[in-house]
Write a protein that holds these residues in place. Sequence first.
Motif, PDB file in Angstrom:
ATOM      1  N   ALA A  55       0.847  -1.189   0.000  1.00 21.27           N
ATOM      2  CA  ALA A  55       0.000   0.000   0.000  1.00 21.27           C
ATOM      3  C   ALA A  55       0.884   1.240   0.000  1.00 21.27           C
ATOM      4  O   ALA A  55       1.994   1.241   0.542  1.00 21.27           O
ATOM      5  CB  ALA A  55      -0.910   0.002   1.218  1.00 21.27           C
ATOM      6  N   CYS A  56       0.394   2.287  -0.640  1.00 24.17           N
ATOM      7  CA  CYS A  56       1.043   3.596  -0.530  1.00 24.17           C
ATOM      8  C   CYS A  56      -0.050   4.641  -0.344  1.00 24.17           C
ATOM      9  O   CYS A  56      -1.226   4.387  -0.626  1.00 24.17           O
ATOM     10  CB  CYS A  56       1.894   3.903  -1.755  1.00 24.17           C
ATOM     11  SG  CYS A  56       0.970   4.146  -3.279  1.00 24.17           S
ATOM     12  N   GLN A  57       0.331   5.791   0.135  1.00 25.15           N
ATOM     13  CA  GLN A  57      -0.629   6.865   0.375  1.00 25.15           C
ATOM     14  C   GLN A  57      -0.586   7.869  -0.769  1.00 25.15           C
ATOM     15  O   GLN A  57       0.488   8.344  -1.152  1.00 25.15           O
ATOM     16  CB  GLN A  57      -0.310   7.575   1.695  1.00 25.15           C
ATOM     17  CG  GLN A  57      -0.486   6.715   2.941  1.00 25.15           C
ATOM     18  CD  GLN A  57      -1.947   6.484   3.283  1.00 25.15           C
ATOM     19  OE1 GLN A  57      -2.786   7.371   3.095  1.00 25.15           O
ATOM     20  NE2 GLN A  57      -2.253   5.296   3.796  1.00 25.15           N
ATOM     21  N   VAL A  58      -1.754   8.173  -1.333  1.00 25.71           N
ATOM     22  CA  VAL A  58      -1.884   9.213  -2.346  1.00 25.71           C
ATOM     23  C   VAL A  58      -3.002  10.142  -1.882  1.00 25.71           C
ATOM     24  O   VAL A  58      -4.158   9.713  -1.779  1.00 25.71           O
ATOM     25  CB  VAL A  58      -2.199   8.633  -3.736  1.00 25.71           C
ATOM     26  CG1 VAL A  58      -2.406   9.759  -4.750  1.00 25.71           C
ATOM     27  CG2 VAL A  58      -1.091   7.706  -4.197  1.00 25.71           C
ATOM     28  N   ALA A  59      -2.646  11.374  -1.549  1.00 23.02           N
ATOM     29  CA  ALA A  59      -3.611  12.348  -1.027  1.00 23.02           C
ATOM     30  C   ALA A  59      -4.339  11.800   0.198  1.00 23.02           C
ATOM     31  O   ALA A  59      -5.550  12.003   0.366  1.00 23.02           O
ATOM     32  CB  ALA A  59      -4.609  12.761  -2.110  1.00 23.02           C
ATOM     33  N   GLY A  60      -3.592  11.052   1.028  1.00 24.03           N
ATOM     34  CA  GLY A  60      -4.147  10.549   2.279  1.00 24.03           C
ATOM     35  C   GLY A  60      -5.015   9.317   2.147  1.00 24.03           C
ATOM     36  O   GLY A  60      -5.644   8.900   3.127  1.00 24.03           O
ATOM     37  N   VAL A  61      -5.049   8.707   0.971  1.00 24.15           N
ATOM     38  CA  VAL A  61      -5.883   7.523   0.735  1.00 24.15           C
ATOM     39  C   VAL A  61      -4.980   6.346   0.344  1.00 24.15           C
ATOM     40  O   VAL A  61      -4.025   6.512  -0.424  1.00 24.15           O
ATOM     41  CB  VAL A  61      -6.918   7.784  -0.376  1.00 24.15           C
ATOM     42  CG1 VAL A  61      -7.777   6.548  -0.609  1.00 24.15           C
ATOM     43  CG2 VAL A  61      -7.785   8.980  -0.019  1.00 24.15           C
ATOM     44  N   ARG A  62      -5.296   5.136   0.878  1.00 20.91           N
ATOM     45  CA  ARG A  62      -4.511   3.951   0.527  1.00 20.91           C
ATOM     46  C   ARG A  62      -4.750   3.554  -0.934  1.00 20.91           C
ATOM     47  O   ARG A  62      -5.885   3.480  -1.392  1.00 20.91           O
ATOM     48  CB  ARG A  62      -4.891   2.760   1.411  1.00 20.91           C
ATOM     49  CG  ARG A  62      -4.402   2.823   2.823  1.00 20.91           C
ATOM     50  CD  ARG A  62      -4.539   1.484   3.511  1.00 20.91           C
ATOM     51  NE  ARG A  62      -5.851   0.869   3.331  1.00 20.91           N
ATOM     52  CZ  ARG A  62      -6.179  -0.355   3.742  1.00 20.91           C
ATOM     53  NH1 ARG A  62      -5.269  -1.102   4.364  1.00 20.91           N
ATOM     54  NH2 ARG A  62      -7.383  -0.844   3.541  1.00 20.91           N
ATOM     55  N   LYS A  63      -3.650   3.302  -1.624  1.00 16.62           N
ATOM     56  CA  LYS A  63      -3.716   2.839  -3.008  1.00 16.62           C
ATOM     57  C   LYS A  63      -2.821   1.611  -3.167  1.00 16.62           C
ATOM     58  O   LYS A  63      -1.781   1.491  -2.521  1.00 16.62           O
ATOM     59  CB  LYS A  63      -3.253   3.933  -3.969  1.00 16.62           C
ATOM     60  CG  LYS A  63      -4.011   5.252  -3.858  1.00 16.62           C
ATOM     61  CD  LYS A  63      -5.472   5.148  -4.286  1.00 16.62           C
ATOM     62  CE  LYS A  63      -6.160   6.516  -4.224  1.00 16.62           C
ATOM     63  NZ  LYS A  63      -7.593   6.438  -4.627  1.00 16.62           N
ATOM     64  N   LEU A  64      -3.236   0.699  -4.036  1.00 17.76           N
ATOM     65  CA  LEU A  64      -2.464  -0.512  -4.296  1.00 17.76           C
ATOM     66  C   LEU A  64      -1.247  -0.176  -5.155  1.00 17.76           C
ATOM     67  O   LEU A  64      -1.364   0.493  -6.185  1.00 17.76           O
ATOM     68  CB  LEU A  64      -3.330  -1.544  -5.012  1.00 17.76           C
ATOM     69  CG  LEU A  64      -2.677  -2.907  -5.258  1.00 17.76           C
ATOM     70  CD1 LEU A  64      -2.476  -3.650  -3.944  1.00 17.76           C
ATOM     71  CD2 LEU A  64      -3.510  -3.753  -6.213  1.00 17.76           C
ATOM     72  N   ARG A  65      -0.089  -0.681  -4.710  1.00 14.88           N
ATOM     73  CA  ARG A  65       1.179  -0.395  -5.391  1.00 14.88           C
ATOM     74  C   ARG A  65       1.873  -1.711  -5.738  1.00 14.88           C
ATOM     75  O   ARG A  65       2.021  -2.585  -4.888  1.00 14.88           O
ATOM     76  CB  ARG A  65       2.076   0.434  -4.463  1.00 14.88           C
ATOM     77  CG  ARG A  65       3.524   0.573  -4.880  1.00 14.88           C
ATOM     78  CD  ARG A  65       4.283   1.355  -3.823  1.00 14.88           C
ATOM     79  NE  ARG A  65       5.710   1.448  -4.100  1.00 14.88           N
ATOM     80  CZ  ARG A  65       6.631   0.611  -3.631  1.00 14.88           C
ATOM     81  NH1 ARG A  65       6.258  -0.414  -2.851  1.00 14.88           N
ATOM     82  NH2 ARG A  65       7.911   0.775  -3.923  1.00 14.88           N
ATOM     83  N   ILE A  66       2.279  -1.842  -6.990  1.00 14.39           N
ATOM     84  CA  ILE A  66       3.040  -3.010  -7.431  1.00 14.39           C
ATOM     85  C   ILE A  66       4.379  -2.501  -7.946  1.00 14.39           C
ATOM     86  O   ILE A  66       4.440  -1.710  -8.901  1.00 14.39           O
ATOM     87  CB  ILE A  66       2.283  -3.793  -8.518  1.00 14.39           C
ATOM     88  CG1 ILE A  66       0.937  -4.295  -7.973  1.00 14.39           C
ATOM     89  CG2 ILE A  66       3.120  -4.967  -9.028  1.00 14.39           C
ATOM     90  CD1 ILE A  66       0.078  -4.999  -8.991  1.00 14.39           C
ATOM     91  N   LEU A 223      -2.346  -6.098   3.197  1.00 12.99           N
ATOM     92  CA  LEU A 223      -3.047  -7.041   2.337  1.00 12.99           C
ATOM     93  C   LEU A 223      -3.156  -8.438   2.930  1.00 12.99           C
ATOM     94  O   LEU A 223      -3.553  -9.375   2.248  1.00 12.99           O
ATOM     95  CB  LEU A 223      -2.334  -7.111   0.985  1.00 12.99           C
ATOM     96  CG  LEU A 223      -2.527  -5.854   0.122  1.00 12.99           C
ATOM     97  CD1 LEU A 223      -1.362  -5.661  -0.825  1.00 12.99           C
ATOM     98  CD2 LEU A 223      -3.840  -5.912  -0.639  1.00 12.99           C
ATOM     99  N   HIS A 224      -2.794  -8.616   4.205  1.00 15.68           N
ATOM    100  CA  HIS A 224      -2.931  -9.911   4.867  1.00 15.68           C
ATOM    101  C   HIS A 224      -3.057  -9.702   6.369  1.00 15.68           C
ATOM    102  O   HIS A 224      -2.990  -8.553   6.859  1.00 15.68           O
ATOM    103  CB  HIS A 224      -1.743 -10.824   4.533  1.00 15.68           C
ATOM    104  CG  HIS A 224      -0.398 -10.239   4.840  1.00 15.68           C
ATOM    105  ND1 HIS A 224       0.086 -10.131   6.115  1.00 15.68           N
ATOM    106  CD2 HIS A 224       0.557  -9.721   4.023  1.00 15.68           C
ATOM    107  CE1 HIS A 224       1.289  -9.578   6.089  1.00 15.68           C
ATOM    108  NE2 HIS A 224       1.595  -9.316   4.827  1.00 15.68           N
TER     109      HIS A 224
END
Length: 619
Positions: A55-66, A223-224
């Motif tokens: 996970a990473c933060q974009v504008a304070g929201v969790r986003k999936l990062r690969i 994620l787990h």
Amino acid sequence: MNELVTKIRVHNEDFFVASTIERCPKSMMLRELVKNALEAAASAPYGSRRVEITACQVAGVRKLRIWNTGLGMNAEELFRMCDIASSIGKMQGLDGNFGMGAKVASLPSNHHGVRYRSCRDGRVSEVLLGKRSGVYGRVLRRDPATGEPTAVIDVTDQAASEGVTTAHDWTEVVLLGNRESQDTIADPYDGNPKVPSWWLQLGLQQRFFQIQGDVDVLIGQDLHDLSGLQRFIPFAQIVRESFARWDTVQLSDGVKVHFGYDPIHSTRPDVNASFKNSFSRGVSFAGLLHADELYELRMWSGWTSEAPNYGISSNARHLSVLVELDEDYPVQAEGYRQFLRYKNGVQDQVRMMDFASLVRANHPAWLREMMRSASPDQALIGNVKQQLEKLIAALGLKRLRPKFRSPPPVPKPPAPVSEKPETPAPAQPEAAPKPKSEAKPTPPKPPEDKAKEPKEKKDSPEKVEDFEEMPELLLLRSEREVEDRTLQHRAARYYPESHQLYVNLRYPSVEQMADILFASHPPEVAPKLARRAATEAAENALVLCLGRALVYGLAKRNAAEGWSDAEKKQVLSSEVLTLIADDLHLAVPAAKEFFDQRMAQITREAAESRGAFEEMGAA
């Protein structure tokens, strides 16, 4: 310039791109992104091949990062990568990962954006794909250096300020979703469909049987349910390290069948011994395996309810089956790689059921013995069998396997395959040596097996050898057995592939009839014995009624007119059999006769025992 044809071009480019993207199954997004990351990571030096899903933060929201190591892309390559059917650093071809998947599969669920960053030779470039005003494309943003709108921007300084290394190449994809506020860790598809908390581990396991190239796949804590980064555990590792058996039968034409046994867990009866945590859930499975990827995968009740088609009449919770098709086998993934198609003929979709007869014909010895040891109540079966065999003979029911399921289409590969040895290798188990008798060089097809026996006496005037065999009756008494066949609310299910009838003896009609019979038991018979006899009579009545209904249904296969193929299948359905079980009270008179005979027998045996006891006392 081609002097023989004029090229077909795309007239409405926006429509073509949008239709290509929006027709892609959303479920393919994870596969495509991870496959690209694995291929790129494989180009890194040994010991540093790594894919991280976090996970990473974009504008304070969790986003999936690969994120992956491996050769990165410069600004020009990153720009070209965004086009449909564009591939950077790999050959294009219908059999490969050919440059359409990741972009096409991600954008239906990420209109707000899919952010790509790539580090090449110490510089980090970024592009944002998204949908704006109904058009998919690269989102124009102001270049930090020039202030001009551009598709690809240099974010080296921003990446350094975020603590990201530029000492080696890497690539990163961040899913921004359809909305700025969308949490793409918990809700990657914006609620359509909804996913469980462990969707990512499950999605990876259901597709990637094993990871090649010494690439480590690490999954972040968001994620787990464990702590820190955890290594992804594919099924190949689970069967190798935790299954009690994992045996392989090598067949002809580039097909292998793998049979696995995962016994019950020592302390948790609801899972198998391979259970460890959310990365190894201790469940059985079945499916197709091609080029290290899984298709048509069944797990939980999706597998246990279908297992009888593959000769697995019991213990399906602990047995797994994979049909592996070699890389040169004549199949290929369809355009979105959701399933396989045959290259030959009309290019039908490849189904696991296509190979059901091959699986049944090639059970290893330990599996055949396991199926025999779980045989049903022979006393009850024997009583019904005689009556059903008489009915089959009276109806003149001919031996016939269902037309709605063809034999396994194992298409012959192109001519070069003829160079391979004609005699396939014997079965090669991984867990323990198997006797030579288990090798099946030319596996028989059950439709032919069943038909060959009567053909041997083709010229015999006696027609009885052409009669249909009595269906195998399998009686389900435990709640778990009923659940495995998804019969919690049904009385029975017939499996035409294996010619088996599973009867749910827990169906309410049995207890209802047993109550009626028990109420009439003689007072001199002990209630416990009377209840047991009433239940036995009710079970006998249910099995006989369903068996007779099935035989009459099978007889409709020979109807020349008045019955469509769909109707012939419907009369054998679980729904029809259940309706017959609901009307079981019609069988009460016959069941009452059976019950009265048992009561008379019990009374007679009790009297004989008392007489013998009195004689002994007098002596």
